[in-house]
Design a protein around this motif. Structure first.
Motif, PDB file in Angstrom:
ATOM      1  N   LYS A  81       0.837  -1.210   0.000  1.00  0.00           N
ATOM      2  CA  LYS A  81       0.000   0.000   0.000  1.00  0.00           C
ATOM      3  C   LYS A  81       0.862   1.245   0.000  1.00  0.00           C
ATOM      4  CE  LYS A  81      -3.058   0.864   3.218  1.00  0.00           C
ATOM      5  NZ  LYS A  81      -4.143   0.698   4.208  1.00  0.00           N
ATOM      6  N   LYS A  82       1.972   1.157   0.755  1.00  0.00           N
ATOM      7  CA  LYS A  82       2.854   2.311   0.852  1.00  0.00           C
ATOM      8  C   LYS A  82       3.409   2.663  -0.525  1.00  0.00           C
ATOM      9  CE  LYS A  82       6.761   2.109   2.846  1.00  0.00           C
ATOM     10  NZ  LYS A  82       8.078   2.393   3.347  1.00  0.00           N
ATOM     11  N   ALA A  83       3.815   1.617  -1.257  1.00  0.00           N
ATOM     12  CA  ALA A  83       4.383   1.859  -2.581  1.00  0.00           C
ATOM     13  C   ALA A  83       3.318   2.412  -3.529  1.00  0.00           C
ATOM     14  CB  ALA A  83       4.974   0.567  -3.137  1.00  0.00           C
ATOM     15  N   LYS A  84       2.087   1.932  -3.378  1.00  0.00           N
ATOM     16  CA  LYS A  84       1.019   2.440  -4.257  1.00  0.00           C
ATOM     17  C   LYS A  84       0.790   3.918  -4.006  1.00  0.00           C
ATOM     18  CE  LYS A  84      -1.664  -1.693  -5.113  1.00  0.00           C
ATOM     19  NZ  LYS A  84      -2.668  -2.597  -4.631  1.00  0.00           N
ATOM     20  N   GLU A  85       0.816   4.303  -2.707  1.00  0.00           N
ATOM     21  CA  GLU A  85       0.620   5.720  -2.386  1.00  0.00           C
ATOM     22  C   GLU A  85       1.753   6.547  -2.949  1.00  0.00           C
ATOM     23  OE1 GLU A  85       0.344   5.738   1.810  1.00  0.00           O
ATOM     24  OE2 GLU A  85      -1.561   4.688   1.807  1.00  0.00           O
ATOM     25  N   GLU A  86       2.975   6.036  -2.779  1.00  0.00           N
ATOM     26  CA  GLU A  86       4.154   6.744  -3.286  1.00  0.00           C
ATOM     27  C   GLU A  86       4.056   6.908  -4.790  1.00  0.00           C
ATOM     28  OE1 GLU A  86       6.642   7.996  -1.462  1.00  0.00           O
ATOM     29  OE2 GLU A  86       7.482   8.780  -3.321  1.00  0.00           O
ATOM     30  N   ARG A  87       3.567   5.859  -5.456  1.00  0.00           N
ATOM     31  CA  ARG A  87       3.447   5.924  -6.915  1.00  0.00           C
ATOM     32  C   ARG A  87       2.439   6.980  -7.319  1.00  0.00           C
ATOM     33  NH1 ARG A  87       1.545   0.821 -10.362  1.00  0.00           N
ATOM     34  NH2 ARG A  87      -0.289   1.155  -9.109  1.00  0.00           N
ATOM     35  N   ALA A  88       1.332   7.050  -6.575  1.00  0.00           N
ATOM     36  CA  ALA A  88       0.308   8.051  -6.903  1.00  0.00           C
ATOM     37  C   ALA A  88       0.863   9.455  -6.712  1.00  0.00           C
ATOM     38  CB  ALA A  88      -0.918   7.833  -6.023  1.00  0.00           C
ATOM     39  N   VAL A  89       1.655   9.633  -5.608  1.00  0.00           N
ATOM     40  CA  VAL A  89       2.248  10.964  -5.347  1.00  0.00           C
ATOM     41  C   VAL A  89       3.186  11.333  -6.481  1.00  0.00           C
ATOM     42  CG1 VAL A  89       3.904  12.118  -3.859  1.00  0.00           C
ATOM     43  CG2 VAL A  89       1.987  10.882  -2.856  1.00  0.00           C
ATOM     44  N   GLU A  90       4.035  10.385  -6.903  1.00  0.00           N
ATOM     45  CA  GLU A  90       4.978  10.672  -7.993  1.00  0.00           C
ATOM     46  C   GLU A  90       4.247  10.992  -9.275  1.00  0.00           C
ATOM     47  OE1 GLU A  90       8.804   7.925  -6.863  1.00  0.00           O
ATOM     48  OE2 GLU A  90       7.983   7.853  -8.872  1.00  0.00           O
ATOM     49  N   ALA A  91       3.183  10.249  -9.550  1.00  0.00           N
ATOM     50  CA  ALA A  91       2.425  10.484 -10.785  1.00  0.00           C
ATOM     51  C   ALA A  91       1.862  11.887 -10.796  1.00  0.00           C
ATOM     52  CB  ALA A  91       1.312   9.451 -10.911  1.00  0.00           C
ATOM     53  N   GLU A  92       1.389  12.328  -9.607  1.00  0.00           N
ATOM     54  CA  GLU A  92       0.845  13.679  -9.479  1.00  0.00           C
ATOM     55  C   GLU A  92       1.925  14.705  -9.783  1.00  0.00           C
ATOM     56  OE1 GLU A  92      -2.308  14.112  -9.071  1.00  0.00           O
ATOM     57  OE2 GLU A  92      -2.078  16.270  -9.089  1.00  0.00           O
ATOM     58  N   GLU A  93       3.140  14.468  -9.243  1.00  0.00           N
ATOM     59  CA  GLU A  93       4.238  15.413  -9.480  1.00  0.00           C
ATOM     60  C   GLU A  93       4.594  15.483 -10.952  1.00  0.00           C
ATOM     61  OE1 GLU A  93       7.546  14.368  -7.066  1.00  0.00           O
ATOM     62  OE2 GLU A  93       6.405  14.570  -5.222  1.00  0.00           O
ATOM     63  N   ILE A  94       4.640  14.321 -11.594  1.00  0.00           N
ATOM     64  CA  ILE A  94       5.003  14.300 -13.023  1.00  0.00           C
ATOM     65  C   ILE A  94       3.951  15.066 -13.827  1.00  0.00           C
ATOM     66  CG2 ILE A  94       5.260  12.810 -15.030  1.00  0.00           C
ATOM     67  CD1 ILE A  94       6.423  10.701 -13.199  1.00  0.00           C
ATOM     68  N   ARG A  95       2.678  14.851 -13.440  1.00  0.00           N
ATOM     69  CA  ARG A  95       1.606  15.516 -14.182  1.00  0.00           C
ATOM     70  C   ARG A  95       1.721  17.022 -14.015  1.00  0.00           C
ATOM     71  NH1 ARG A  95      -3.328  17.278 -13.606  1.00  0.00           N
ATOM     72  NH2 ARG A  95      -3.158  17.092 -11.352  1.00  0.00           N
ATOM     73  N   LYS A  96       2.026  17.472 -12.791  1.00  0.00           N
ATOM     74  CA  LYS A  96       2.147  18.916 -12.561  1.00  0.00           C
ATOM     75  C   LYS A  96       3.296  19.477 -13.378  1.00  0.00           C
ATOM     76  CE  LYS A  96       0.165  19.700  -8.040  1.00  0.00           C
ATOM     77  NZ  LYS A  96       0.525  19.013  -6.811  1.00  0.00           N
ATOM     78  N   ALA A  97       4.429  18.762 -13.398  1.00  0.00           N
ATOM     79  CA  ALA A  97       5.593  19.240 -14.150  1.00  0.00           C
ATOM     80  C   ALA A  97       5.259  19.332 -15.635  1.00  0.00           C
ATOM     81  CB  ALA A  97       6.780  18.304 -13.926  1.00  0.00           C
ATOM     82  N   ALA A  98       4.515  18.404 -16.147  1.00  0.00           N
ATOM     83  CA  ALA A  98       4.156  18.421 -17.571  1.00  0.00           C
ATOM     84  C   ALA A  98       3.242  19.601 -17.875  1.00  0.00           C
ATOM     85  CB  ALA A  98       3.471  17.109 -17.954  1.00  0.00           C
ATOM     86  N   GLU A  99       2.316  19.895 -16.953  1.00  0.00           N
ATOM     87  CA  GLU A  99       1.405  21.027 -17.160  1.00  0.00           C
ATOM     88  C   GLU A  99       2.171  22.326 -17.204  1.00  0.00           C
ATOM     89  OE1 GLU A  99      -2.718  19.692 -15.029  1.00  0.00           O
ATOM     90  OE2 GLU A  99      -1.849  21.631 -14.523  1.00  0.00           O
ATOM     91  N   GLU A 100       3.113  22.470 -16.251  1.00  0.00           N
ATOM     92  CA  GLU A 100       3.884  23.713 -16.208  1.00  0.00           C
ATOM     93  C   GLU A 100       4.686  23.876 -17.473  1.00  0.00           C
ATOM     94  OE1 GLU A 100       6.227  24.017 -12.681  1.00  0.00           O
ATOM     95  OE2 GLU A 100       4.459  23.666 -11.458  1.00  0.00           O
ATOM     96  N   ALA A 101       5.256  22.804 -17.979  1.00  0.00           N
ATOM     97  CA  ALA A 101       6.043  22.895 -19.213  1.00  0.00           C
ATOM     98  C   ALA A 101       5.150  23.323 -20.362  1.00  0.00           C
ATOM     99  CB  ALA A 101       6.699  21.545 -19.519  1.00  0.00           C
TER     100      ALA A 101
END
Lengths: 359, 289, 168
Positions: free
Chosen positions: C119-139
């Motif tokens: 579960k911990k890894a799944k949460e971490e993955r969701a957090v990372e995915a969110e960060e990647i999505r934000k970075a892509a939007e800003e670009a």
């Protein structure tokens, strides 16, 4: 005639020893394609490694499969011992070798019976299993269990063999060898058996190598590859050569496995004569840290055990790559273009142990 | 044979044949088990099984299956009755062939892959059997001068003396007819084959019970055909016939336990070859001599 | 009996070099033994093992893959790797593209999805995915570059040399 139909073969099917699901695309009793599906006996045993103490995990690893159970326990113990740099005493190594070879014998006898059953020869099936009962009696007398032995522990073994038991073993081995020689004539020379097995499911040496097959399945096509040659446990002190055949059909696989039973009998006799006195196990201190990969020759082929520890009581990762998983592509290749009547024999000829494959 | 005798024989057949067939099947299982060093089920087990099956609830994929199986059973029983009534043997064999079509339909109507393939193999089995049966009928005519069962068994000499080749061919296809290895491709007594239970995969409860009972009627009929090879006007030949029947039955069990199962192509080729050679040679000899 | 001492090697390579390394192993006629996946420090650690059947040598290639990264399939070199890859993507959620014979999560007929991913890894993955999505939007929302400076992303000018058409 001339219509394609998809026949669902398994998971519940009388000719299958274990539940695998094959979608067979069949046209006119000729199989065009086979698509496997597994997961009917998946228990997630690898996930339990993160929850059980590494000493207790032996019992879980053993219960991965009923037929190859000793091999799994031994492979797990070897992997953890390699990880923690534990040197197992000589007597324990020999004892493990002896029990491993008995395990191989009972597995091959079981397989011989199933193959005979797959091509409709029930009497032979009962004969082979009758001989197997004697092997199981030896197991029960020496380890306490018929199928799941539970004598392995990280650092050695629990139980010892005394003089009476060794004498009993040697007597039984003579009887097993004698009766198997009687069965052999029917297995190898009967005309109906030959008609059902010769030329069926032929795979050449190059094809076997390209498909990544292991064990007696690969050795029956001429690939000289037996993990016991690397000399783990006490195999380094024993004298033997891998049994190979050149024909690569179902008949060759029967031949190879029967000869391996005789080879196992010879190995056990050698080990019983050479076994030194000594301790049964050494105490294990510390926690598993790092990683280790060990390869063991199970009755069905090469099995890989990978452990990864991070200095806690619980392993981070424990993986078994079982031989049937590696032989599945070989099965799908053989089934292409095969006659539907041969599907049962082809599936049984790779010696499928699906509970190992799915863990 | 007078009409009264014929009627008695027919009634005896209808009433006693299932019991005799069940007994023979039970003895078969017991002897096979002993050959395999097992103890085996009790000799009356087939009877217990059928009684249990008759009590079960029918879950059939298609309701017409019941009608087709009952038709199969009635036709087979009628064939047996005709035979025991002393009517001509050629007609008996022809009607037997027709009744197996109902069995084929009963298996195919469910639409299951295993059942349909088993049914196709059953048709191939029939193709393998027919020549030998028809040759036997022709042989009876040439040897005894009549197709009628009554005349055949009333002759001075046993029919087998003049038709050993036909007898050999008939014994060969008897293995196929009785669904024994090496020729149990369509439906083995054991479910350990690639087609699960072949033609009877989708039959359960009452339908399977009717199938079993029909098998018993058919076994008795086949044994009776073996008998008319032996019986002649001398009463002692009846005892000889019974002995031969038991020997033939034992031979079938022995062959079942010492052979693997062959594929249907091999079965067809083998049975036609044996029929043509053994029955064919006999036929030529009978026509010449 | 001659005992063959097996040699085991571990190699760490970046995910970009995976295909080339595997192709080299294929050239050398190595057999793919297994592919193992583990979750270590919120990253996937994938180990590919290759063996030489003559010398019993085992080479383990380790690749670290982020929780949201995708790695290519090695089915072109080793066709039978698809079972291992299907198993890994089903059990651990490791993203592998271009598998030859992709079961799309139906290889194991089980109800749970990604059972070995904690579960911990799944949460971490969701957090990372969110960060990647934000970075892509800003670009995507960045202002356009100035007109004077040559745009490095534009294609170079193609100079066309006109030829005199002779003999028309």
């Amino acid at each position: 005639m001339g219509k394609k139909s998809v026949i669902p073969f398994g998971p519940q099917h009388p000719v299958l020893p274990e539940p695998i699901h094959l979608d067979l695309v069949v046209e006119d009793e000729v199989v065009e394609e086979a698509i496997p599906n597994i997961g009917f006996i998946h228990r997630g045993l690898e996930g339990l490694a993160e929850k059980k103490d590494f000493n207790e995990m032996v019992y879980v690893a053993e219960r991965t499969c009923g037929i190859c159970s000793f091999g799994h326990g031994m492979g797990y113990c070897e992997a953890v011992e390699k990880l923690m740099n534990v040197e197992v005493p000589e007597r324990a190594k020999y004892l493990r070798t002896i029990w491993m070879e008995f395990s191989r014998m009972h597995s091959h006898l079981l397989w011989l019976g199933l193959t005979a059953d797959a091509f409709g020869f029930e009497s032979l099936f009962y004969e082979c299993w009758r001989i197997r009962e004697w092997v199981l009696d030896i197991m029960e007398k020496t380890t306490g269990g018929r199928i799941i032995f539970s004598v392995n522990q990280v650092g050695g073994v629990h139980r010892d063999l005394d003089e009476d038991q060794i004498r009993f073993m040697k007597g039984e081995l003579d009887r097993i060898e004698r009766d198997l020689k009687n069965c052999e004539k029917t297995l190898f020379e009967d005309a109906t058996v030959q008609k059902r097995t010769r030329g069926i499911g032929v795979l050449s040496k190059q094809q076997i190598h390209d498909l990544g097959a292991v064990g007696p399945f690969a050795r029956a096509s001429g690939l000289k590859y037996d993990m016991r040659m690397t000399g783990y446990e006490a195999y380094g002190n024993l004298d033997f050569e891998p049994v190979i055949s050149d024909e690569g059909d179902c008949y060759a696989r029967i031949l190879v496995r029967t000869k391996e039973i005789y080879q196992s009998i010879r190995l056990i006799r050698q080990a019983l004569d050479q076994m030194p006195a000594g301790e049964l196990s050494v105490p294990v201190k510390g926690m598993p840290k790092g990683e280790a990969m060990v390869r063991v020759e199970q009755p069905r082929g090469e099995a890989v055990y990978y452990v990864n520890g991070e200095n806690t009581r619980f392993l981070n990762r424990f993986r078994i790559r079982t031989p049937t998983f590696a032989n599945l592509p070989g099965l799908c290749q053989m089934l292409q273009g095969a006659n539907y009547a041969d599907v049962g024999i082809l599936v049984v000829s790779i010696d499928p142990c699906i509970s190992c494959t799915e863990r | 044979m007078t009409t009264a005798v014929r009627v008695i024989f027919v009634v005896l057949y209808v009433l006693l044949a299932p019991l005799i067939g069940a007994l023979l099947a039970g003895i078969d299982r017991k002897i096979s088990a002993r050959m395999q060093r097992r103890i085996g089920p009790p000799v009356l087990q087939p009877l217990y099984d059928v009684i249990k099956l008759l009590k079960k609830q029918v879950i059939a994929v298609d309701r017409s299956q019941g009608f087709l199986i009952v038709s199969y059973m009635i036709l087979t029983v009628i064939t047996g009755c005709l035979f025991f009534a002393g009517v001509d043997v050629l007609m008996v064999f022809f009607i037997l062939g027709t009744s197996s079509v109902f069995l084929y339909l009963a298996a195919v109507v469910t639409g299951s892959a295993m059942s349909s393939m088993g049914a196709q193999r059953e048709l191939v089995q029939d193709m393998a059997i027919e020549p030998a049966l028809l040759f036997s009928a022709v042989g009876f005519y040439l040897a005894t001068g009549s197709f009628e069962v009554g005349s055949i068994i009333g002759g001075p000499v046993s029919a087998i003396v003049k038709m050993p080749g036909f007898f050999a061919a008939f014994l060969f296809v008897l293995t196929i007819k009785m669904r024994k290895s090496p020729f149990d491709t369509a439906q083995g007594t054991h479910a350990h084959q690639e087609l699960v239970k072949g033609i009877t995969t989708e039959m359960g409860a009452k339908n399977l019970a009717y199938f079993e009972i029909t098998e018993w009627y058919e076994t008795v009929l086949m044994m009776a055909v073996v008998a008319i090879y032996i019986i002649n006007s001398h009463p002692a030949s009846i005892i000889a016939a019974i002995v031969v029947i038991l020997l033939v039955y034992f031979l079938e069990i022995l062959i079942d336990n010492t052979c693997a199962r062959l594929k249907w192509k091999d079965m067809l080729v083998l049975s036609w070859t044996v029929t043509l050679i053994s029955a064919g040679v006999n036929l030529i000899l009978l026509m010449v001599i | 009996m001659t005992v063959i001492e097996p040699v085991q090697k571990y190699e760490d390579i970046p995910a970009g070099d995976l295909l080339v390394t595997v192709m080299r192993k294929r050239q050398a006629e190595f057999r793919l033994v297994q592919i193992c996946c583990a979750v270590v420090n919120n990253q996937y650690e994938v180990i590919y093992s290759f063996a030489d059947d003559e010398s019993y040598e085992l080479t383990n290639i380790r690749v670290m893959v982020g929780l949201n990264e995708t790695i290519p399939s090695i089915c072109d070199s080793y066709p039978y790797a698809n079972y291992y890859e299907n198993e890994m993507s089903e059990m651990f959620g490791l993203k592998i593209e271009m598998i030859d014979g992709d079961y799309h999560g139906k290889f194991y007929r089980i109800e749970a999805t990604e059972p070995f991913l904690s579960k911990k890894a799944k949460e971490e993955r969701a957090v990372e995915a969110e960060e990647i999505r934000k970075a892509a939007e800003e670009a995507a929302n960045m202002p356009a570059p100035e007109k004077d400076a040559p745009d490095p992303a534009s294609k170079p000018e193609i100079k066309v040399i006109k030829k005199e058409g002779g003999g028309e």
